[in-house]
Design an enzyme around this catalytic site. Structure first.
Site, PDB file in Angstrom:
ATOM      1  N   HIS A   9       0.923  -1.212  -0.096  1.00 53.64           N
ATOM      2  CA  HIS A   9      -0.076   0.123   0.161  1.00 53.64           C
ATOM      3  C   HIS A   9       0.788   1.289   0.202  1.00 53.64           C
ATOM      4  CE1 HIS A   9       1.068   0.637   4.347  1.00 53.64           C
ATOM      5  NE2 HIS A   9       0.721  -0.414   4.329  1.00 53.64           N
ATOM      6  N   GLU A  88      -3.213  -7.655   6.975  1.00 53.17           N
ATOM      7  CA  GLU A  88      -1.951  -7.566   7.596  1.00 53.17           C
ATOM      8  C   GLU A  88      -2.077  -8.172   8.823  1.00 53.17           C
ATOM      9  OE1 GLU A  88       1.064  -7.898   7.723  1.00 53.17           O
ATOM     10  OE2 GLU A  88       1.933  -5.932   7.557  1.00 53.17           O
TER      11      GLU A  88
END
Length: 181
Positions: A9, A88
């Site tokens: 990201h 995550e």
């Protein structure tokens, strides 16, 4: 050979502050949005030039990764799908603590530790390796948009690593990795 692409990201406030984001849902900074848009433009140019082919984008549901993927999808026109297994790792008591903390660095080498309420490396590897095993079975080429922790497992799936190499591995925001399957 089939290819699989991976990107982390764009930049977050906690990246700037050197904090562990983990499963905490932290948004992109303005630069993070710009990084994602730029990566989307670069991928579009490479796709149009015939340098690469991607069929679909799979993204973590956490906003920093999903927004990055959304920007890439908008620039490239590629279909986007949320993939919960790309979320995550939950680093438990280490979430929001310094990324370069010595205790955290050592804890990442203990693959069965749950970080006082988090997810162990073994649990994480199971969900990422299972996903990669599934993706290998079809004929699509994917871009996975996720997190630095996921990048470690991606790398370890394709490349033998020592525990120290695994613990230290990481990629920059919106960097692009390519793996051959």
């Amino acid at each position: 050979m089939k290819a699989l692409y991976f990107t982390r990201h764009g930049q977050t406030v906690w990246n700037v502050e050197n904090k562990i984001c983990g499963a905490t849902d932290i948004g992109l900074t303005e630069l993070g949005h710009e990084q994602a848009i730029q990566l989307g433009k670069e991928l579009k140019a490479r796709i149009d030039a015939g340098e690469i082919h991607i069929d679909q984008i799979l993204a973590s549901p956490l906003c920093r990764a999903f927004d990055t993927a959304r920007h890439i999808a908008e620039e490239t026109g590629l279909p986007l799908r949320e993939e919960i297994r790309l979320k995550e790792q939950n680093f438990g008591k280490y979430e929001s603590t310094p990324r370069d903390g010595k205790e955290f660095h050592e804890a990442k080498k203990d693959f069965v530790c749950h970080y006082d309420g988090g997810e162990s490396m073994l649990q994480m590897s199971q969900r990422i390796y299972n996903l990669l095993d599934e993706l290998k079975q079809d004929d699509k080429i994917y871009l996975l948009v996720a997190h630095n922790g996921i990048a470690r497992f991606m790398q370890s799936y394709f490349v033998d690593m020592t525990n120290e190499e695994f613990s230290a591995f990481g990629i920059k925001n919106c960097a692009l990795l390519k793996y051959e399957i």
